[in-house]
Design a protein around this motif. Structure first.
Motif, PDB file in Angstrom:
ATOM      1  N   GLY A 186       0.873  -1.173   0.045  1.00 36.43           N
ATOM      2  CA  GLY A 186       0.039  -0.001   0.074  1.00 36.43           C
ATOM      3  C   GLY A 186       0.884   1.251  -0.027  1.00 36.43           C
ATOM      4  O   GLY A 186       2.198   1.080  -0.003  1.00 36.43           O
ATOM      5  N   TYR A 187       0.245   2.392   0.236  1.00 33.73           N
ATOM      6  CA  TYR A 187       0.783   3.589   0.081  1.00 33.73           C
ATOM      7  C   TYR A 187       1.470   3.974   1.365  1.00 33.73           C
ATOM      8  O   TYR A 187       0.847   3.550   2.475  1.00 33.73           O
ATOM      9  N   LEU A 188       2.752   4.375   1.226  1.00 30.96           N
ATOM     10  CA  LEU A 188       3.472   4.740   2.678  1.00 30.96           C
ATOM     11  C   LEU A 188       4.015   6.235   2.606  1.00 30.96           C
ATOM     12  O   LEU A 188       4.427   6.597   1.644  1.00 30.96           O
ATOM     13  N   THR A 246       3.362   6.347   7.987  1.00 31.92           N
ATOM     14  CA  THR A 246       1.830   5.918   7.968  1.00 31.92           C
ATOM     15  C   THR A 246       1.496   5.324   6.665  1.00 31.92           C
ATOM     16  O   THR A 246       2.066   5.841   5.619  1.00 31.92           O
ATOM     17  N   TYR A 247       0.920   4.296   6.897  1.00 35.16           N
ATOM     18  CA  TYR A 247       0.322   3.282   5.513  1.00 35.16           C
ATOM     19  C   TYR A 247      -1.267   3.942   5.420  1.00 35.16           C
ATOM     20  O   TYR A 247      -1.748   4.004   6.294  1.00 35.16           O
ATOM     21  N   LEU A 248      -1.190   4.229   4.265  1.00 39.08           N
ATOM     22  CA  LEU A 248      -2.644   4.764   3.653  1.00 39.08           C
ATOM     23  C   LEU A 248      -3.484   3.387   3.096  1.00 39.08           C
ATOM     24  O   LEU A 248      -2.855   3.049   2.146  1.00 39.08           O
ATOM     25  N   ASP A 249      -4.499   3.039   3.521  1.00 35.04           N
ATOM     26  CA  ASP A 249      -5.292   1.966   2.696  1.00 35.04           C
ATOM     27  C   ASP A 249      -6.576   2.149   2.906  1.00 35.04           C
ATOM     28  O   ASP A 249      -7.090   3.444   3.241  1.00 35.04           O
ATOM     29  N   GLU A 250      -7.521   1.599   2.503  1.00 33.23           N
ATOM     30  CA  GLU A 250      -9.047   1.573   2.336  1.00 33.23           C
ATOM     31  C   GLU A 250      -9.494   2.090   3.598  1.00 33.23           C
ATOM     32  O   GLU A 250     -10.571   2.761   3.714  1.00 33.23           O
ATOM     33  N   HIS A 251      -9.148   1.482   4.805  1.00 35.75           N
ATOM     34  CA  HIS A 251      -9.652   1.735   6.024  1.00 35.75           C
ATOM     35  C   HIS A 251      -9.522   3.111   6.532  1.00 35.75           C
ATOM     36  O   HIS A 251     -10.291   3.642   7.062  1.00 35.75           O
TER      37      HIS A 251
END
Length: 101
Positions: free
Chosen positions: A51-53, A82-87
């Motif tokens: 995912g995006y970091l 920070t990881y950016l994901d669907e949540h």
């Protein structure tokens, strides 16, 4: 020939390993990076296999970039990762809207 093994032409089914190594908050090595979307002296946005970091800090500089092997090295003082994901859709939306104004 992205996604293909050399000399075989067969699509690789193995997931790309993603690791983050930090030395004294001043040097960071990240593997499993697919793309560097944006960066400046305070923030890096990396697309990884997980995912995006987002890496935030002060005086951040790209020390090494090797997208063939998926490794990025950053130096500078790190404050946050920070990881950016669907949540975290709202947070991701806010970050992307700031980036693409």
């Amino acid at each position: 020939m992205e996604g293909y093994e050399k000399n075989q032409g067969i699509r690789s089914q193995q997931p790309v390993e993603h690791n983050v190594k930090v030395w004294n908050r001043r040097n960071i090595e990240i593997s499993g990076v697919k793309e560097v979307d944006s960066f400046d002296s305070e923030e890096f946005l990396l697309q990884t296999s997980m995912g995006y970091l987002v890496v935030r800090g002060q005086n951040l500089q790209m020390k090494n970039l090797d997208l063939d092997s998926g490794v990025v090295s950053i130096k500078g003082k790190m404050y946050e990762m920070t990881y950016l994901d669907e949540h975290q859709g709202e947070k991701a939306k806010g970050l992307f809207s700031k980036l693409f104004k």
